[in-house]
Motif scaffolding. Structure first.
Motif, PDB file in Angstrom:
ATOM      1  N   ARG A   1      29.346  54.217 129.761  1.00 29.28           N
ATOM      2  CA  ARG A   1      30.507  55.045 129.474  1.00 29.28           C
ATOM      3  C   ARG A   1      31.065  54.729 128.094  1.00 29.28           C
ATOM      4  NH1 ARG A   1      35.455  54.015 129.001  1.00 29.28           N
ATOM      5  NH2 ARG A   1      36.992  55.683 129.130  1.00 29.28           N
ATOM      6  N   ARG A   2      31.149  53.433 127.814  1.00 29.98           N
ATOM      7  CA  ARG A   2      31.660  52.999 126.518  1.00 29.98           C
ATOM      8  C   ARG A   2      30.736  53.453 125.389  1.00 29.98           C
ATOM      9  NH1 ARG A   2      33.024  47.965 128.629  1.00 29.98           N
ATOM     10  NH2 ARG A   2      30.963  47.259 128.029  1.00 29.98           N
TER      11      ARG A   2
ATOM     12  N   HIS B   1      31.164  57.129 124.714  1.00 29.54           N
ATOM     13  CA  HIS B   1      32.452  57.317 124.047  1.00 29.54           C
ATOM     14  C   HIS B   1      32.338  56.972 122.574  1.00 29.54           C
ATOM     15  CE1 HIS B   1      36.362  55.858 122.588  1.00 29.54           C
ATOM     16  NE2 HIS B   1      36.911  56.742 123.386  1.00 29.54           N
ATOM     17  N   ASN B   2      31.767  55.805 122.291  1.00 30.22           N
ATOM     18  CA  ASN B   2      31.665  55.357 120.905  1.00 30.22           C
ATOM     19  C   ASN B   2      30.736  56.253 120.086  1.00 30.22           C
ATOM     20  OD1 ASN B   2      33.433  53.339 121.426  1.00 30.22           O
ATOM     21  ND2 ASN B   2      31.896  51.727 121.599  1.00 30.22           N
TER      22      ASN B   2
ATOM     23  N   GLY C   1      32.864  59.044 129.620  1.00 30.84           N
ATOM     24  CA  GLY C   1      33.232  58.478 128.321  1.00 30.84           C
ATOM     25  C   GLY C   1      33.609  59.554 127.322  1.00 30.84           C
TER      26      GLY C   1
ATOM     27  N   LYS D   1      35.577  51.491 121.457  1.00 29.34           N
ATOM     28  CA  LYS D   1      35.834  50.607 122.580  1.00 29.34           C
ATOM     29  C   LYS D   1      34.920  49.389 122.500  1.00 29.34           C
ATOM     30  CE  LYS D   1      38.420  53.686 124.692  1.00 29.34           C
ATOM     31  NZ  LYS D   1      39.867  53.551 124.600  1.00 29.34           N
TER      32      LYS D   1
ATOM     33  N   ARG E   1      33.960  45.694 124.786  1.00 30.39           N
ATOM     34  CA  ARG E   1      34.058  45.228 126.156  1.00 30.39           C
ATOM     35  C   ARG E   1      35.339  44.430 126.406  1.00 30.39           C
ATOM     36  NH1 ARG E   1      29.249  41.759 128.600  1.00 30.39           N
ATOM     37  NH2 ARG E   1      30.054  40.393 126.996  1.00 30.39           N
TER      38      ARG E   1
ATOM     39  N   ASP F   1      38.602  46.968 126.414  1.00 25.72           N
ATOM     40  CA  ASP F   1      38.663  48.181 127.209  1.00 25.72           C
ATOM     41  C   ASP F   1      38.263  47.829 128.635  1.00 25.72           C
ATOM     42  OD1 ASP F   1      38.702  51.047 127.546  1.00 25.72           O
ATOM     43  OD2 ASP F   1      36.530  50.893 127.765  1.00 25.72           O
TER      44      ASP F   1
ATOM     45  N   GLY G   1      36.706  48.237 132.211  1.00 28.28           N
ATOM     46  CA  GLY G   1      35.573  49.054 132.647  1.00 28.28           C
ATOM     47  C   GLY G   1      36.000  50.116 133.635  1.00 28.28           C
TER      48      GLY G   1
END
Ligand SMILES: [Zn+2]
Length: 473
Positions: free
Chosen positions: A71-72, A75-76, A131, A161, A163, A166, A168
């Motif tokens: 998801r991160r 998003h990134n 994300g 984001k 770890r 942010d 999880g």
């Protein structure tokens, strides 16, 4: 305007908000009209349930972490695309703008994923979608804030984001997700079967009787524990408050008495401060100091952080409990509930010392009104918010005498007109109960927030808020 607001899924829900607020009317109509429409059926409402869960197989833990990471990553990746596009356009205005909506960004992701993330089949596609959806929400909030369409403190441009920064989470809107009939387990797509630490009866029986339907499940991690928030539409039968014509007034405070309720029959009910902070404050301070002395990333640091999270969780749970106990009882009983229009952040600013400001926020009085706003609506009652400048504390309820020089610490004062001794909080609650001023600001009357969000359910994502907003407006 939102009786007809429609949502296919939760993605759709927040897309619909985006289109509504962000785009030019013609473009908005065009985009809205092309979408399949789903309406929250009449007689249903959207609600949330939140369960703490644990893994049932050894591989699940890492699979869950993979999903959070996926998801991160998505998003990134999408944020990098958006930034690159913005930079390119700032140097060369002829570059096409990248649309900031979920379908376009998802399409771009699907085209790029084989190159940028060849490992993508390990995780559910919902991980990437959630994300990107959250990035779209972040971008939307930023533009709304920048253009003055959004209340509250300014919202910054979305950040990458990491770890550590942010927590999880991943939201599933489609796929095989359900509650097991043993009322102890639930199933998420790809991740599989998770054990609930709490009985899921209240939701499961509605689903079995076809009186409810799951819209989404969000798996998240807070303080080392995992939770699943289930968002569902359920059948809603409005019983109506037991005393539809009666009124009550609530005076909220940060002192010893947290809530003072003036009932319709003239009785005064006093609720003590939930004081979760006072109870855990010393312990929390010690734990925080211990955490700050450990080396970041070490096992000791991890332990200290876990301890700190447990203390915070306990305080939050106690506070939530007292808010719900107070508001549920009142919403079921009264046709009209009057509260004052508190500006909690201004109160906190006015308190000066940090310790005092903390007591303001720890009392949780800012959440009472939004919670009452949706509970009175569900129960069929009405929430009235008294004018912010109504001097409920300074006017004597008995005779109307006005005490201009009331200080914050005066719990009992003497009425300058009739000489009676007046209990500050009880007097304020009585004044609020009998308040008959004009009800003007519709937004404030709805609870002072654009979309009253229930405590239960998903706070991390946009989903619950939007569903609420759609059925509220
Ligand atoms: Zn008096």
């Amino acid at each position: 305007m939102h009786r007809t607001c429609v949502l296919q899924s939760l993605d759709e829900a927040h897309q619909c908000d985006l289109y509504r607020k962000g785009l030019r009317p013609r473009l908005r109509r065009r985009l809205m009209s092309g979408r399949p429409r789903y309406q929250v059926p009449a007689g249903f409402i959207a609600r949330g349930w939140r369960y703490e869960v644990e893994a049932t197989t050894s591989g699940q833990r890492s699979l869950i972490q993979q999903h959070f990471g996926a998801r991160r990553f998505a998003h990134n990746w999408a944020l990098a695309e958006v930034k690159a596009n913005l930079n390119a356009r700032s140097t060369d205005p002829s570059v096409q703008p990248l649309p900031w909506d979920l379908p376009s960004l998802r399409r771009a992701w699907n085209q790029a994923k084989n190159q940028v993330a060849p490992w993508w089949p390990c995780c559910s596609k919902e991980a990437y979608a959630s994300g990107i959806a959250d990035l779209v929400t972040g971008l939307h909030n930023w533009t709304a804030s920048k253009n003055g369409r959004r209340a509250g403190r300014p919202v910054g441009f979305p950040r990458f984001k990491a770890r550590g920064r942010d927590h999880g989470r991943v939201r599933f809107c489609t796929g095989a997700m359900r509650l097991e009939s043993d009322r102890r387990h639930l199933i998420l797509p790809v991740i599989g079967r998770l054990r609930c630490k709490e009985n899921t009866r209240s939701l499961q029986r509605l689903l079995v009787k076809e009186q409810g339907r799951v819209l989404s499940m969000t798996l998240s991690e807070h303080g080392g524990r995992q939770f699943v928030s289930v968002s569902a539409i359920v059948v809603h039968t409005q019983r109506g408050p037991s005393e539809p014509d009666a009124r009550c007034g609530i005076d909220l405070g940060i002192g010893r008495e947290w809530a003072v309720v003036a009932h319709a029959d003239g009785t005064i009910e006093r609720t003590a401060h939930p004081a979760p902070w006072a109870g855990v404050q010393d312990e929390r301070r010690r734990a925080a100091r211990r955490a700050s002395r450990r080396i970041v990333g070490s096992r000791g640091h991890h332990h200290a952080r876990t301890k700190l999270a447990a203390l915070d969780r306990r305080a939050a749970n106690l506070r939530r409990e007292s808010v719900h106990a107070l508001t549920s009882a009142l919403a079921r009983r009264y046709g009209t509930i009057v509260v004052e229009d508190l500006d909690v952040s201004a109160m906190a600013r006015g308190m000066g010392r940090r310790a005092f400001r903390r007591t303001v926020h720890q009392a949780g009085i800012g959440v009472v009104r939004p919670v009452l706003a949706y509970k009175t609506r569900w129960a069929g009652g009405q929430l009235v918010v008294a004018d912010r400048w109504f001097a409920s504390s300074r006017i004597h309820h008995g005779c109307g005498g006005y005490h201009a020089r009331l200080r914050l610490q005066d719990q009992v004062w003497v009425c300058p007109r009739c000489g009676e001794r007046v209990d500050r909080n009880a007097n304020a609650a009585l004044n609020l109960r009998d308040w008959t001023g004009p009800v003007t600001d519709r937004d404030v009357q709805r609870g002072g927030v654009a979309a009253p969000v229930p405590f239960v359910g998903d706070h991390g994502g946009q989903a619950c808020t939007q569903v609420q907003a759609c059925e509220a407006l």
